[in-house]
Enzyme design. Structure first.
Site, PDB file in Angstrom:
ATOM      1  N   ASP A  86       0.822  -1.212   0.000  1.00  0.00           N
ATOM      2  CA  ASP A  86       0.000   0.000   0.000  1.00  0.00           C
ATOM      3  C   ASP A  86       0.867   1.278   0.000  1.00  0.00           C
ATOM      4  O   ASP A  86       2.097   1.209   0.028  1.00  0.00           O
ATOM      5  CB  ASP A  86      -0.936  -0.066   1.225  1.00  0.00           C
ATOM      6  CG  ASP A  86      -2.302   0.513   0.941  1.00  0.00           C
ATOM      7  OD1 ASP A  86      -2.428   1.342   0.031  1.00  0.00           O
ATOM      8  OD2 ASP A  86      -3.258   0.124   1.648  1.00  0.00           O
ATOM      9  N   ASP A 124      -9.851   3.709  -3.635  1.00  0.00           N
ATOM     10  CA  ASP A 124     -10.639   2.545  -3.221  1.00  0.00           C
ATOM     11  C   ASP A 124     -12.042   2.475  -3.829  1.00  0.00           C
ATOM     12  O   ASP A 124     -12.748   3.480  -3.930  1.00  0.00           O
ATOM     13  CB  ASP A 124     -10.768   2.520  -1.695  1.00  0.00           C
ATOM     14  CG  ASP A 124      -9.433   2.247  -1.037  1.00  0.00           C
ATOM     15  OD1 ASP A 124      -8.409   2.253  -1.745  1.00  0.00           O
ATOM     16  OD2 ASP A 124      -9.422   2.033   0.187  1.00  0.00           O
TER      17      ASP A 124
HETATM   18  C1  GLA Z   1      -5.949   1.375   1.330  1.00  0.00           C
HETATM   19  C2  GLA Z   1      -6.097   0.360   0.208  1.00  0.00           C
HETATM   20  C3  GLA Z   1      -7.230  -0.595   0.529  1.00  0.00           C
HETATM   21  C4  GLA Z   1      -6.958  -1.281   1.854  1.00  0.00           C
HETATM   22  C5  GLA Z   1      -6.741  -0.249   2.952  1.00  0.00           C
HETATM   23  C6  GLA Z   1      -6.230  -0.877   4.231  1.00  0.00           C
HETATM   24  O1  GLA Z   1      -7.051   2.214   1.398  1.00  0.00           O
HETATM   25  O2  GLA Z   1      -6.318   1.001  -1.014  1.00  0.00           O
HETATM   26  O3  GLA Z   1      -7.404  -1.540  -0.506  1.00  0.00           O
HETATM   27  O4  GLA Z   1      -5.831  -2.118   1.722  1.00  0.00           O
HETATM   28  O5  GLA Z   1      -5.769   0.718   2.565  1.00  0.00           O
HETATM   29  O6  GLA Z   1      -6.058   0.061   5.251  1.00  0.00           O
END
Ligand code: GLA
Length: 517
Positions: free
Chosen positions: A281, A336
């Site tokens: 990430d 996301d």
């Molecule tokens: C980010 C990623 C998500 C998830 C969260 C976890 O937002 O894009 O897919 O992994 O972190 O905290």
């Protein structure tokens, strides 16, 4: 091809296209600003080979005249200015960077002028833009094939990865029981046999502090048996284990450390636990650029002694499609997803911009599936799954596999749609036509077949939509047999030239067309 020659070709094809696309362009002030700037800067324009000077001058004159004559859209002029700036800079860049600017321009135009690509606004602009992008991409492909360039070479991701990930349903509220039960459910539901083999633990699995030797430690309450025990468990069941870390000081949930500065140590830890997949990430990164962080983990994984699928989760911030292939096996192209229709569609639209960069070993990732999480209707989840499949996206189930409805299981288990996703040709399908809320997506498959998705985004009316051979890459005289992938049947009629179907609101139809004559 020598570098200088490529530069000239790119400049010329770019200028040629600029001339053409300038028809129909027009805010006068913007145009004159653009022309003035163009005029001033062409004096110092870098021209590596003399013979190109003539064609550049001719192109410039044509461009100038076109701009003078036209009137209309401010976006056209602004786009041209930007394109020109990129072209100018490109002559000083190396060829890798040239690839970057093409998509930057494309992404910039999509971001600022959302009407772009809609044929009803200005077909010629769209077509000419595509032309310039295609010419340049083609040149880059030559360069790339001369210098095979995948640093990662871990042999993974020949087709998009399939499995399950804990985040979309459980968020940080995970523990080893949940992960084990998810693994069990993948097996008992039959999903693992269909290819869903990765069991991926997302954020929230670690202790806040490393141990005295600086190693990451699994959360002692949530994962008392440790990650290695989980890896052994999923391996015994024929599955693979994925884990999550962050190219920053903390992960996104901020309850455990990231791997920045600890890349080699953490990669070794993951390998020693038997991990098969790393989602990496982008939070809490101290403002350091992705290209200064992600490749460090790439190299660390290469030295870790175990092939580990590397999933770059950079959210599309710095267009990872442009640099992702040598660095990872897939790269998130968007931020996301959430479990609703609009957000789902906007993820796949952003992802679509980068279609040409996906190929076996490196995939665009529009984020994980929401199918079965409850925010959309069955027909909407069918659209979600079909779009992900045709776009060669990773198919990572994001619901609770231990509590799936029959509808959810039916969607995720559609072996014919999965086969489109996993087709060995590995070419990402694209949105090839759009009229209002009606869209045609298509992509080539092995054995000269074509996958087609016909989508009605209207929420309140059904629509009669045609997929024309011209748009989906078939010769107009080709006769095909059409298999409906959701009805699981071959249509009685054979088709030539086009396929016309009625599609219900917020629904799609998906076919594989097989040429028979
Ligand atoms: C980010 C990623 C998500 C998830 C969260 C976890 O937002 O894009 O897919 O992994 O972190 O905290």
């Amino acid at each position: 091809m020598p570098h200088a020659e490529i530069e000239v070709l790119i400049q010329n094809s770019g200028l040629f296209s600029l001339c053409n696309i300038s028809y129909g362009v027009g805010d006068k002030e913007l145009i004159s600003a653009f022309v003035e700037r163009w005029h001033a800067e062409t004096n110092s324009f870098h021209l590596p080979i003399d013979k190109s000077v003539k064609s550049v001058s001719v192109s410039y004159l044509l461009l100038f005249n076109n701009l003078r004559m036209c009137g209309g859209y401010a976006w056209g002029a602004a786009a041209l200015t930007h394109l020109y700036e990129q072209l100018r800079d490109a002559s000083y860049f190396n060829t890798k960077q040239l690839g970057s600017y093409v998509t930057l321009v494309q992404a910039w135009i999509y971001e600022h002028f959302s009407g772009m690509g809609r044929r009803d606004i200005n077909p010629s602009y769209d077509e000419h833009l595509c032309f310039v992008l295609l010419v340049i991409l083609r040149l880059l492909k030559n360069v790339e094939s001369q210098h095979g360039r995948n640093l990662l070479s871990n042999g993974l991701g020949a087709t998009p990865p399939m499995g399950w990930n804990s985040w979309n349903h459980f968020h940080e509220h995970i523990n080893e029981t949940i992960i084990r039960e998810a693994a069990d459910a993948l097996v008992s539901s039959g999903l693992s046999e269909l290819g869903y083999t990765y069991v991926n633990i997302d954020d929230g699995w670690g202790e806040m502090s490393r141990d005295l030797d600086g190693n990451l430690v699994a959360d002692k309450t949530k994962f008392p048996s440790g990650i290695k025990a989980l890896a052994d468990y999923v391996h015994e069941n024929g599955l693979k284990l994925g884990i999550y870390s962050d190219a920053g000081y903390y992960t996104c949930a901020k309850r455990m450390p990231g791997s920045l500065g600890y890349e080699e140590q953490d990669a070794k830890t993951f390998a020693s636990w038997g991990v098969d997949y790393l989602k990496y990430d982008n939070c809490n990164n101290g403002g350091i650029k992705p290209l200064d962080r992600y490749p460090i983990m790439t190299r660390a994984l290469m030295k870790a002694g175990r092939p580990i699928y590397f999933s770059i989760c950079e959210w599309g911030d710095m267009h990872p499609a442009l640099w992702g292939y040598p660095v990872g096996n897939s790269w998130r192209t968007t931020d996301d997803i959430t479990d609703n229709w609009e957000r789902m569609l906007s993820r796949i639209d952003t992802n679509d911009v980068y279609a040409d960069f996906a190929k076996p070993g490196g995939w665009n990732d529009p984020d994980m599936l929401e199918v079965g999480n409850g925010g959309m209707k069955k027909h909407e989840y069918i659209v979600h799954f079909s779009l992900w499949a045709i776009s060669k996206a990773p198919l990572l189930v994001g619901c609770d596999p231990g509590n799936m409805t029959d509808d959810t299981l039916e969607i995720l288990s559609n072996a014919e749609v999965i086969a489109v996703n996993q087709d060995p040709l590995g070419i990402q399908g694209k949105k090839v036509r759009m009229e209002g809320a009606l869209e045609i997506w298509a992509g080539p498959l092995s054995e000269y077949r074509v996958a087609v998705l016909i989508l009605n985004k209207y929420g309140d009316r059904h629509a009669v939509i045609s997929a024309e051979w011209d748009d989906i890459g078939l010769d107009p005289s080709t006769v095909v047999e059409a298999r409906d992938l959701w009805e699981h049947e071959i249509l009685k009629r054979q088709f030539v030239g086009k396929l016309t179907v009625t599609v219900e609101p917020h629904s799609c139809k998906m076919y594989v067309l097989k040429p028979i004559a």
